[in-house]
Scaffold this motif. Structure first.
Motif, PDB file in Angstrom:
ATOM      1  N   ALA A 393       0.845  -1.189   0.000  1.00  0.00           N
ATOM      2  CA  ALA A 393       0.000   0.000   0.000  1.00  0.00           C
ATOM      3  C   ALA A 393       0.883   1.243   0.000  1.00  0.00           C
ATOM      4  CB  ALA A 393      -0.908   0.006   1.224  1.00  0.00           C
ATOM      5  N   PRO A 394       0.401   2.354  -0.533  1.00  0.00           N
ATOM      6  CA  PRO A 394       1.186   3.590  -0.495  1.00  0.00           C
ATOM      7  C   PRO A 394       1.527   3.973   0.937  1.00  0.00           C
ATOM      8  CG  PRO A 394      -0.675   3.829  -1.983  1.00  0.00           C
ATOM      9  CD  PRO A 394      -0.877   2.536  -1.248  1.00  0.00           C
ATOM     10  N   GLU A 395       2.760   4.306   1.171  1.00  0.00           N
ATOM     11  CA  GLU A 395       3.239   4.566   2.533  1.00  0.00           C
ATOM     12  C   GLU A 395       2.484   5.694   3.207  1.00  0.00           C
ATOM     13  OE1 GLU A 395       7.474   5.547   4.842  1.00  0.00           O
ATOM     14  OE2 GLU A 395       7.428   5.051   2.706  1.00  0.00           O
ATOM     15  N   ARG A 396       2.179   6.754   2.453  1.00  0.00           N
ATOM     16  CA  ARG A 396       1.490   7.911   3.035  1.00  0.00           C
ATOM     17  C   ARG A 396       0.030   8.003   2.612  1.00  0.00           C
ATOM     18  NH1 ARG A 396       4.530  13.327   2.288  1.00  0.00           N
ATOM     19  NH2 ARG A 396       4.854  12.608   0.131  1.00  0.00           N
ATOM     20  N   GLY A 397      -0.492   6.907   2.132  1.00  0.00           N
ATOM     21  CA  GLY A 397      -1.900   6.876   1.782  1.00  0.00           C
ATOM     22  C   GLY A 397      -2.154   7.225   0.323  1.00  0.00           C
ATOM     23  N   TRP A 398      -3.329   6.863  -0.156  1.00  0.00           N
ATOM     24  CA  TRP A 398      -3.665   7.058  -1.569  1.00  0.00           C
ATOM     25  C   TRP A 398      -3.802   8.519  -1.944  1.00  0.00           C
ATOM     26  CZ3 TRP A 398      -3.072   3.411  -5.024  1.00  0.00           C
ATOM     27  CH2 TRP A 398      -3.093   2.076  -4.614  1.00  0.00           C
ATOM     28  N   LYS A 399      -4.298   9.333  -1.025  1.00  0.00           N
ATOM     29  CA  LYS A 399      -4.498  10.748  -1.353  1.00  0.00           C
ATOM     30  C   LYS A 399      -3.192  11.423  -1.712  1.00  0.00           C
ATOM     31  CE  LYS A 399      -6.787  14.920   0.312  1.00  0.00           C
ATOM     32  NZ  LYS A 399      -7.597  15.528   1.403  1.00  0.00           N
TER      33      LYS A 399
END
Length: 421
Positions: A393-399
């Protein structure tokens, strides 16, 4: 993690036939809403288009029903979780699994891809019309069909397309090994593809007893945009031939659960390596490969059938979960209409469909629909998604990860009408 790909990598049967992300918006006239969608769909618009093609085996009937309009992912939005269920050598026989899984798809809002074997549309009395590369005319490792089998298969193919499913190809004679597809030239693959189309386009001429049957409701020259090679052999030369014959994707490789890329000019939508619960290796996301690694034969110890089915189901669900909570890469699953080990793999697949296709932000689609969505995305978005590893998953979130990739709002990308879609 070890990976085991034994002889079962072929993933194919040799049995004969004798005898919130804004990912989907409904097309006007479509009856189906994706799982989790709110509101009623509009009534189907009258379909007044009808034009017979060739000998009347097929017909142009307008745009395919039940098709979503692909939309471009908005900046900062999480991708939907796509899942593709596909069937090699799709045909209706006495087991009636084709018709059964059509009903399963309707029940759980799952659109699928059915890879039709061309020889299933050719009666054995006309088998000499098939001239396979490196084999005598009339040869086939999966046999041919009879009139009733062709009638039943036509009925299911017609209904599947009208349900919104895709009709792809598993080519013809299912030849593997020393003189199989892996040894064929580009020109030989062109011949194989042309013949696969011809048998679908000329079943009325080849089976006089079916002259009164309704045509298939599509132009197969335009409908056919992808396939899977027997035993997953010969992909490179097949793609070199197919990309000049209307193919947009191929599902003949072995891959990992990462976002697809184009290879040889078309989308590589290969099956994937997935966990085998309780074992220290992964195997291909196909019923045959689970079976081969469990029993090695189609009918192993009956006392193990339930366990083996649960093992496949749980392996597919683990693969789903690591994508759903991770990189959101499409999950690609392949199957056969077979009753290996007492039908345990059919139960496993049906249970998987029921478990995942009703989840939030999940889209159970055909390969063609997945290719449509991929084509609608901004290149920068796909490039960014391609940097994520299996389950990552993206480390800092999808946003943050997908923020501002194209600077535009989420919008439907309307593609020009095609003859059959």
């Amino acid at each position: 993690m070890a990976v085991v790909l034994t002889a079962g990598v072929a993933g194919c049967s040799s049995s004969g036939k004798d005898g919130g992300a804004g990912a989907v918006k409904q097309v006007p006239g479509s009856k189906r809403l994706p799982a989790g969608a709110k509101g009623a769909a509009p009534e189907a618009a009258p379909n007044r288009v009808f034009r017979l093609i060739g000998d009347g085996s097929t017909a142009f009937t307008g745009s395919q029903p039940e098709q979503p309009v692909p939309t471009r992912l908005a900046p900062g939005r999480k991708p939907p979780q796509f899942v593709v269920f596909s069937w090699d050598g799709a045909g209706e026989d006495s087991q009636k699994l084709f018709s059964h899984f059509r009903e399963v798809g309707r029940k759980h809002h799952a659109t699928m891809t059915y890879f039709l074997s061309g020889v299933y549309m050719l009666p054995k009395e006309k088998r000499k019309q098939y001239d396979p590369p490196k084999h005598n005319a009339g040869s086939s490792d999966i046999g041919f069909n009879d009139t009733q089998g062709i009638r039943d298969t036509i009925t299911q193919v017609r209904g599947a397309w009208e349900d919104g499913n895709e009709i792809g190809t598993h080519f013809n004679g299912h030849f593997c090994g020393p003189e199989g597809g892996g040894t064929w030239s580009v020109d030989q693959w062109r011949s194989e593809i042309r013949q696969a189309k011809t048998f679908v386009k000329e079943w009325k001429s080849n089976t006089p007893g079916l002259a009164a049957e309704k045509p298939l409701p599509f132009d197969y020259d335009k409908e056919l945009v992808g396939g899977r090679t027997p035993c997953l052999e010969g992909r490179e030369n097949m793609v070199a031939a197919a990309r000049t014959m209307g193919f947009r994707y191929d599902s003949s490789g072995v891959g990992n659960q990462v976002w697809p890329k184009k290879k040889g000019g078309i989308w590589d939508l290969s099956m994937q390596l997935v966990p085998v619960p309780g074992r220290a290796f992964e195997t291909l996301s196909m019923d045959y490969n689970f079976m081969f690694n469990q029993s090695g034969v189609t009918q192993g110890d009956p006392g193990m059938h339930e366990y083996w089915g649960n093992q496949m189901r749980d392996g597919l669900l683990r693969a789903f979960d690591r994508a759903y909570a991770g990189n959101r890469a499409p999950l690609i699953i392949g199957n056969h209409f077979e009753s290996w080990n007492g039908g345990t793999y059919m139960r496993a697949v049906e249970q998987t469909i029921a478990a995942v296709c009703t989840r939030k932000e999940v889209r159970c689609v055909s390969f063609r629909q997945l290719a449509d969505w991929l084509d609608a995305q901004a290149p920068a978005t796909l490039a960014k998604l391609g940097t994520l590893g299996v389950g990552q998953a993206p480390e800092r979130g999808w946003k943050v990860f997908l923020g501002g990739t194209d600077g535009g709002a989420d919008r439907a990308v309307h593609q020009p009408d095609r003859a059959v879609h």
